[in-house]
Design a protein around this motif. Sequence first.
Motif, short mmCIF file in Angstrom:
data_model
loop_
_atom_site.label_atom_id
_atom_site.label_comp_id
_atom_site.label_asym_id
_atom_site.label_seq_id
_atom_site.Cartn_x
_atom_site.Cartn_y
_atom_site.Cartn_z
N PHE A 99 98.10 40.34 80.56
CA PHE A 99 98.30 41.19 79.60
C PHE A 99 97.53 40.65 78.45
O PHE A 99 97.59 41.68 77.28
CB PHE A 99 99.95 41.41 79.38
N GLU A 100 96.86 39.80 78.48
CA GLU A 100 96.17 39.54 77.03
C GLU A 100 94.85 40.18 77.01
O GLU A 100 93.94 40.42 77.91
CB GLU A 100 95.60 38.01 77.32
N LEU A 101 94.64 41.05 75.98
CA LEU A 101 93.78 41.95 75.78
C LEU A 101 92.43 41.11 75.09
O LEU A 101 91.37 41.66 75.40
CB LEU A 101 94.20 42.89 74.75
N ASP A 102 92.74 40.10 74.67
CA ASP A 102 91.37 39.23 74.01
C ASP A 102 90.80 38.41 75.18
O ASP A 102 91.47 37.51 75.60
CB ASP A 102 91.91 38.29 72.86
N GLN A 103 89.60 38.50 75.57
CA GLN A 103 89.09 38.12 76.57
C GLN A 103 89.02 36.52 76.50
O GLN A 103 89.32 35.77 77.38
CB GLN A 103 87.70 38.68 77.14
#
Length: 521
Positions: free
Chosen positions: A460-464
């Motif tokens: 769910f982490e949007l920052d790659q």
Amino acid sequence: MRMFLLLTLSFLVVMVGFSASIPTDTVVIGMNTGIFISFDPAVCYEVEPSIMVMNIYSDLFKLQEINGTIQAIPELAESYDISQDGKTWTFHIRKGVSFANGDPLNADAVVYSVKRVLQLKKSPVWLFESLGLNSDNMNETVKKIDDYTVQIRMDKSYAPNIVMSIFAESWGGIVDPKVAQSHDVSGDMGSTYLADHSAGAGPYVLKSWQRNSMIVLVANEKYWRGAPKIKTIIIRDMPESTDQQLSLKRGDIDIAWNLTPEQVNSLKGNSDFNVISVPAQSNEYLAVNAGWGPFKDVRVRQAVKYAIDYDSIIQNIVGGYAIKVEGFIPYGYLGYVSSMPFEQNIAKAKQLLADAGYANGFEVELVTNTTERRRNEAIAIQADLAKIGIKANITIMQASQMYTKMREQGIQMIVAGWGIDFPDPDALAKPFADYKVKQLAWRMMWYDDHAADLAEAAGFELDQSKRIEMYNDLTNYWFENGPFAILYQPLNYWGTRSELKGFDQTAKGYSLAFDLTKMYK
């Protein structure tokens, strides 16, 4: 008329055993086609048929190998927007695209195709359901905004690469609603018809399929990127690799699909042939049951990992057609960890066993399936474990029986493999580290909350960049604590005639990406 003459020529060549040379705008493949069941994108799930479906249909996104990493790039979705909460995706559909029969491809076709997968509920449906989409909520979650805008709302804010990768696979192929519904039989939405016909907007059209004999694809002259150079692709059913090898050498086929390592190696050094190999989208592993006897102790699990001669397995069993990878994320994926913490160290393995109270070793059942490669891997591991005092008794089972027993948590030790459904680390982290999803970690009774929570959070982490850090942390923790030893990442390989060009680019990303338009002569 020209296309008719070309097909007639192709069929005549097949019938006479390819005594004539293969036309320069035709490619002939020798392949074991026994796995082909359907060309319907909502049904097809097996590797070889799926890669053909990818070339018959177009998707919202397309998978490509770029700078060594498989990535999803926009295709029919010319652009897209993601809502602030990360759940709602708005796709802006490329204008001017038509299906092979000339019907326009628009928002109606996209909505129909997504809902069709959800309604038919065949093998691929779980991928869409993993995003919170299902047949009960599809009218609220999958909507047409206007003729060229579609909105899809997921149940959670998944990392963008997960969503894009899932919609880029064969089950994301956009189907012509008019064709599908005109062939509806008892509510099957044209599925019976589309098993051996096509209704897509990809570079090729399924011309014919004679089961256990031949498949013919022809170029879609209306393909929005431009018609491919190769106008006809013929797949001849050749179950035996020896027949493929001989046919390739005679010039009867351009590509031999199912050669053994020995057969493909025999082509090397001959200017008439090329050997093409690419990293496979799978991994081979040894797993131990962390809830059984000695394997409850992490030191015993580590001892097993240090007992294995990984290099020998790669060289002597798979003929070098593998990449040495020890993490669960394969080479070519976001979050891949290149470190190799384990190599055969018998002294260290024995010390770990002694520290855990098993200086004299123990006895364990080692299960694998009937394939020659797996049997040989089990024998090699059996010999390695014997060096540290572990007596592994090998049991050979049919794959269906083996995996059934594994799903019931009834296996002590297993040699098996894991195929990847979409090219995102979430497709590996969840099975190998998150017992809550009840896949590999659960089947081997590794109930580790730290690993499970980290695997879930990374999805769910949007920052790659943060995602990559999370997968690095998870992999390093998994190395030390997990019940798995990755033996290698296989290489897929083919033998081709030297006059065929571009197949190395075609095959990049196999089995998740495969672009037939890159071939030419």
